[in-house]
Design an enzyme around this catalytic site. Structure first.
Site, short mmCIF file in Angstrom:
data_model
loop_
_atom_site.label_atom_id
_atom_site.label_comp_id
_atom_site.label_asym_id
_atom_site.label_seq_id
_atom_site.Cartn_x
_atom_site.Cartn_y
_atom_site.Cartn_z
N ASN A 126 0.81 -1.24 0.00
CA ASN A 126 0.00 0.00 0.00
C ASN A 126 0.83 1.28 0.00
OD1 ASN A 126 0.80 -0.41 2.63
ND2 ASN A 126 -1.12 0.25 3.52
N PRO A 128 4.33 1.05 -1.17
CA PRO A 128 5.33 0.03 -1.50
C PRO A 128 6.76 0.54 -1.41
CG PRO A 128 4.19 0.80 -3.49
CD PRO A 128 3.47 1.39 -2.32
N ALA A 132 9.11 0.97 3.24
CA ALA A 132 10.38 0.23 3.27
C ALA A 132 11.55 1.22 3.30
CB ALA A 132 10.48 -0.67 2.04
N GLY A 200 3.40 -5.03 7.28
CA GLY A 200 2.37 -5.81 6.60
C GLY A 200 1.32 -6.29 7.58
N SER A 201 0.71 -7.42 7.25
CA SER A 201 -0.43 -7.90 8.04
C SER A 201 0.02 -8.58 9.33
CB SER A 201 -1.22 -8.89 7.20
OG SER A 201 -0.39 -9.97 6.84
N GLY A 205 3.20 -11.01 10.08
CA GLY A 205 4.06 -10.58 11.20
C GLY A 205 4.27 -11.71 12.20
N GLU A 223 5.59 -3.58 11.85
CA GLU A 223 4.57 -2.53 11.65
C GLU A 223 3.37 -3.23 11.07
OE1 GLU A 223 3.83 0.23 12.48
OE2 GLU A 223 5.37 1.74 12.24
N GLN A 255 -7.11 1.26 2.10
CA GLN A 255 -6.04 0.26 2.28
C GLN A 255 -4.82 0.87 2.95
OE1 GLN A 255 -6.39 -2.39 -1.65
NE2 GLN A 255 -6.25 -0.22 -2.03
N CYS A 257 -2.85 1.31 6.78
CA CYS A 257 -2.85 0.77 8.14
C CYS A 257 -3.58 1.73 9.07
CB CYS A 257 -1.42 0.58 8.62
SG CYS A 257 -0.44 2.09 8.51
P1 NAD Z 1 1.02 -8.79 3.68
O1 NAD Z 1 1.28 -9.18 5.08
O2 NAD Z 1 0.16 -9.65 2.87
O3 NAD Z 1 2.40 -8.67 2.87
C1 NAD Z 1 3.40 -7.78 3.28
C2 NAD Z 1 4.75 -8.29 2.80
O4 NAD Z 1 5.06 -9.49 3.50
C3 NAD Z 1 4.81 -8.65 1.33
O5 NAD Z 1 6.08 -8.28 0.85
C4 NAD Z 1 4.63 -10.15 1.34
O6 NAD Z 1 5.19 -10.78 0.21
C5 NAD Z 1 5.38 -10.54 2.59
N1 NAD Z 1 4.92 -11.75 3.28
C6 NAD Z 1 3.68 -12.26 3.31
N2 NAD Z 1 3.65 -13.36 4.10
C7 NAD Z 1 4.93 -13.53 4.57
C8 NAD Z 1 5.54 -14.48 5.42
N3 NAD Z 1 4.84 -15.48 5.96
N4 NAD Z 1 6.86 -14.35 5.68
C9 NAD Z 1 7.58 -13.33 5.17
N5 NAD Z 1 7.05 -12.40 4.34
C10 NAD Z 1 5.74 -12.50 4.05
O7 NAD Z 1 0.47 -7.29 3.73
P2 NAD Z 1 -0.02 -6.36 2.53
O8 NAD Z 1 -1.33 -6.87 2.05
O9 NAD Z 1 1.08 -6.12 1.54
O10 NAD Z 1 -0.22 -4.98 3.30
C11 NAD Z 1 -1.35 -4.73 4.02
C12 NAD Z 1 -1.14 -4.93 5.51
O11 NAD Z 1 -0.04 -4.17 5.94
C13 NAD Z 1 -2.31 -4.44 6.32
O12 NAD Z 1 -2.53 -5.32 7.41
C14 NAD Z 1 -1.83 -3.08 6.82
O13 NAD Z 1 -2.50 -2.61 7.96
C15 NAD Z 1 -0.39 -3.35 7.05
N6 NAD Z 1 0.38 -2.12 7.03
C16 NAD Z 1 0.82 -1.59 8.21
C17 NAD Z 1 1.50 -0.38 8.22
C18 NAD Z 1 1.96 0.26 9.49
O14 NAD Z 1 2.70 1.24 9.41
N7 NAD Z 1 1.56 -0.22 10.66
C19 NAD Z 1 1.71 0.29 7.03
C20 NAD Z 1 1.27 -0.29 5.85
C21 NAD Z 1 0.62 -1.50 5.86
#
Ligand code: NAD
Length: 455
Positions: A126, A128, A132, A200-201, A205, A223, A255, A257
Site C-alpha cells: 500500500n 510500496p 520500506a 504488513g499484516s 508478522g 509494523e 487500504q 494501516c
Molecule cells: P502482507 O502481510 O500480505 O504482505 C506484506 C509483505 O510481507 C509482502 O512483501 C509479502 O510478500 C510478505 N509476506 C507475506 N507473508 C509472509 C511471510 N509469511 N513471511 C515473510 N514475508 C511474508 O500485507 P499487505 O497486504 O502487503 O499490506 C497490508 C497490511 O499491511 C495491512 O494489514 C496493513 O495494515 C499493514 N500495514 C501496516 C502499516 C503500518 O505502518 N503499521 C503500514 C502499511 C501497511
C-alpha cells in the site's frame, strides 16, 4: 499474470523470484567495509540516491498508480515523502547515533552505537516504496547493509526504486530480492540477517516472529495493521469530523494501516454526523488511478474486491450502501468499490468482525456512544492499537481521552491517516513494535556498546 487494478486491459510484467542467499551473501560481504565507512560518506551516498529518485519522481509515481491502483496524486505524495525522508533520516542519524559518556562513572567511558549487520526489510503493497524506504535509510546511515524484499504486488516500481538506490552505494550495500511469502521467510530466517523490519499484516508478522524466535540476537521490528477509530464527541465540529472520516476511509481506497474503519459518535449528534458523512462520501467517486481528478482508486486485487463484497453482503444495518461498479469513467474496468458504512449499537458492535478485523477497503462501522468513558472503552476493545482520532474543540478533554487510549498515535481534530514523516509512528498491541514507521527508527537499528577503560 498480473493486471493493473485500475485497468484490467493493462498487463504488468511478471517478476521472477530472486536468489535470497546470493543477495544476503553479497550484503554480508559488503558489511564490514560499509560499517567502517565514515558517516559523512554514507550520507553522501544517500544524498546521491535522493538526487536520482528526484529525477525519476513522476515515473515512480506512475508505477505505484499502475501496479497498486493508488490515485496518482497520492502516489506523487508518496514519492515526495521518499525524497524528503532522506533529509529527515540524516537529521535523525546525527541526533541519535552520536557517542555519549556518563560523567558520574569513575572510569573513562563511551556509550556508542554499532551497526548490527545485514538487515532484511520486507514491504507491503500500500506504500510500496515509502514504508520500506524509511527503514532502509535508517539501516544504511547506521552502517548496516540491506536486502529489501518488496511486495510482489508492486515488484516493478520497487525494482525501479531499488536500481536507483543500488547505483548510489558500493556493491552489496543495498540489494533487492523479489518474491512472495516464501522468499520473505527465507530472508528473515537467514543466519546472516541480524535485523528485520517488516511492514504488513498481523498474520505475516506472526509468521516472521515465529521464524526468528530461536535467534535471540536478531531484532525484529513489526509494523502491522490497525482498526482505527474516530471518536466524535458531542461538542465536535461535525463538518470537520465528517470530512476527516470520509477522507480517512477513502484514501488509498481504505487500504492504509491508519485508515478509519470505526466511528464512535456521541448519540446526541449521531443523526447530524451521519447526514454530513453521507454528503462527504458522495464526493469520493471511483475512478482511474492515472487520472489527476481521481480521489478513490480501486482496491489492489480481485481477492481484495471479493473480501469487500463479502463484507457488504453481511446482514448489517447498512446506512451507506456499497457496491463494486464493473466500469468507471473512461470505460476502465478494474477492482473498483464504493464507500460503505454500517451502523450497530455498542452491545452488538463489539462482537462483529467489522468491529475487530481489517477489511482493507473503504468500509466503516458507526457505533453510537453515551459518554467519553464508553467511547474510550470501545476504541480500546480491539487487538490493534495504531491510530485514534478524537473530535472535540476542548484540548483538556482531548488530552484526558488520549491518556486512556491504547494507541501509538492519537490526534485531536485530525484524520486517523494524518501521520507526517516528521513525527515518530507506530502501533501498540498487535499493531506492532519497534516503531519503524516514522521518525527515530535509527535508534532501533544498532547495538549499544558500552566501552569502559580503567582510570
Ligand atoms: P502482507 O502481510 O500480505 O504482505 C506484506 C509483505 O510481507 C509482502 O512483501 C509479502 O510478500 C510478505 N509476506 C507475506 N507473508 C509472509 C511471510 N509469511 N513471511 C515473510 N514475508 C511474508 O500485507 P499487505 O497486504 O502487503 O499490506 C497490508 C497490511 O499491511 C495491512 O494489514 C496493513 O495494515 C499493514 N500495514 C501496516 C502499516 C503500518 O505502518 N503499521 C503500514 C502499511 C501497511
Amino acid at each position: 499474470m498480473r493486471l493493473s487494478p485500475g485497468d484490467l486491459s493493462i498487463q504488468l510484467p511478471d517478476v521472477a523470484d530472486g536468489d535470497t542467499s546470493a543477495a544476503v551473501g553479497r550484503a554480508d560481504e559488503a558489511f564490514e567495509r560499509w560499517r567502517t565507512t565514515p558517516a559523512a560518506e554514507r550520507v553522501g551516498c544517500l544524498k546521491a540516491a535522493q538526487g536520482r529518485i528526484s529525477e525519476q519522481k513522476e515515473q515512480l509515481a506512475r508505477g505505484i498508480a499502475l501496479e497498486t491502483g493508488k490515485p496518482i496524486t497520492e502516489a506523487r505524495g508518496e514519492v515526495g515523502a521518499v525524497v524528503a525522508k532522506i533529509d529527515l533520516a540524516i537529521a535523525d542519524a546525527k541526533r541519535h547515533l552520536a557517542d555519549s559518556t556518563e560523567s558520574d562513572c569513575t572510569n573513562p567511558n563511551v556509550i556508542r552505537r554499532r551497526a548490527r549487520g545485514v538487515a532484511g526489510v520486507i514491504g507491503p503493497f500500500n506504500f510500496p516504496v515509502h514504508l520500506a524506504h524509511g527503514a532502509i535509510t535508517a539501516y544504511l546511515l547506521a552502517g548496516n547493509t540491506v536486502v529489501f524484499k518488496p511486495s510482489p504486488l508492486a515488484a516493478g516500481v520497487c525494482q525501479a526504486y531499488g536500481d536507483l538506490m543500488r547505483e548510489s552505494f558500493p556493491p552489496g550495500v543495498f540489494e533487492v530480492v523479489q518474491g512472495g511469502a516464501a522468499v520473505g521467510q527465507a530472508l528473515v530466517s537467514h543466519s546472516a540477517v541480524r535485523s528485520v523490519c517488516f511492514t504488513g499484516s498481523v498474520a505475516a508478522g506472526k509468521a516472521i516472529a515465529g521464524a526468528t524466535a530461536d535467534d535471540l540476537g536478531k531484532d525484529v521490528a513489526l509494523e502491522l495493521g490497525g482498526k482505527n477509530a474516530a471518536i466524535v464527541r458531542d461538542d465536535a465540529d461535525l463538518d470537520l469530523a465528517a470530512t476527516a472520516v470520509a477522507e480517512a476511509m477513502c484514501l488509498t481506497a481504505g487500504q492504509r494501516c491508519n485508515s478509519t474503519s470505526r466511528v464512535l459518535v456521541d448519540h446526541t449528534v449521531e443523526a447530524r454526523f451521519i447526514d454530513l458523512l453521507k454528503q462527504k462520501l458522495a464526493t469520493f467517486v471511483p475512478g482511474d488511478p492515472l487520472d489527476d481528478a481521481t480521489r478513490l482508486g480501486p482496491v489492489v486485487t480481485e481477492a481484495a474486491r471479493r473480501r469487500y463484497l463479502d463484507t457488504i453482503a453481511q446482514p448489517l444495518d447498512w446506512i451507506v450502501l456499497g457496491g463494486a461498479p464493473e466500469q468507471v469513467a473512461g470505460n476502465k474496468r478494474g477492482h473498483y468499490v464504493l464507500p460503505a458504512v454500517a451502523r450497530a449499537e455498542a452491545e452488538r458492535a463489539v462482537g462483529l468482525e467489522l468491529f475487530r478485523e481489517e477489511v482493507f477497503a473503504p468500509v466503516a462501522l458507526v457505533v453510537p456512544t453515551r459518554s467519553d468513558a464508553e467511547a474510550v472503552k470501545l476504541a480500546n476493545a480491539t487487538d490493534y492499537g495504531l491510530t485514534t482520532s478524537v473530535f472535540t474543540p476542548d484540548r483538556d478533554r482531548f488530552l484526558k481521552l488520549a491518556d486512556a487510549l491504547e494507541a501509538g498515535n492519537v490526534y485531536q481534530n485530525l484524520a486517523t491517516t494524518f501521520s507526517p514523516s516528521t513525527l515518530p509512528f507506530g502501533g501498540w498491541k498487535s499493531s506492532g513494535n519497534g516503531r519503524p514507521g516514522g521518525r527515530g527508527f535509527v535508534r532501533f537499528v544498532t547495538n549499544e556498546q558500552v566501552v569502559q577503560m580503567k582510570a
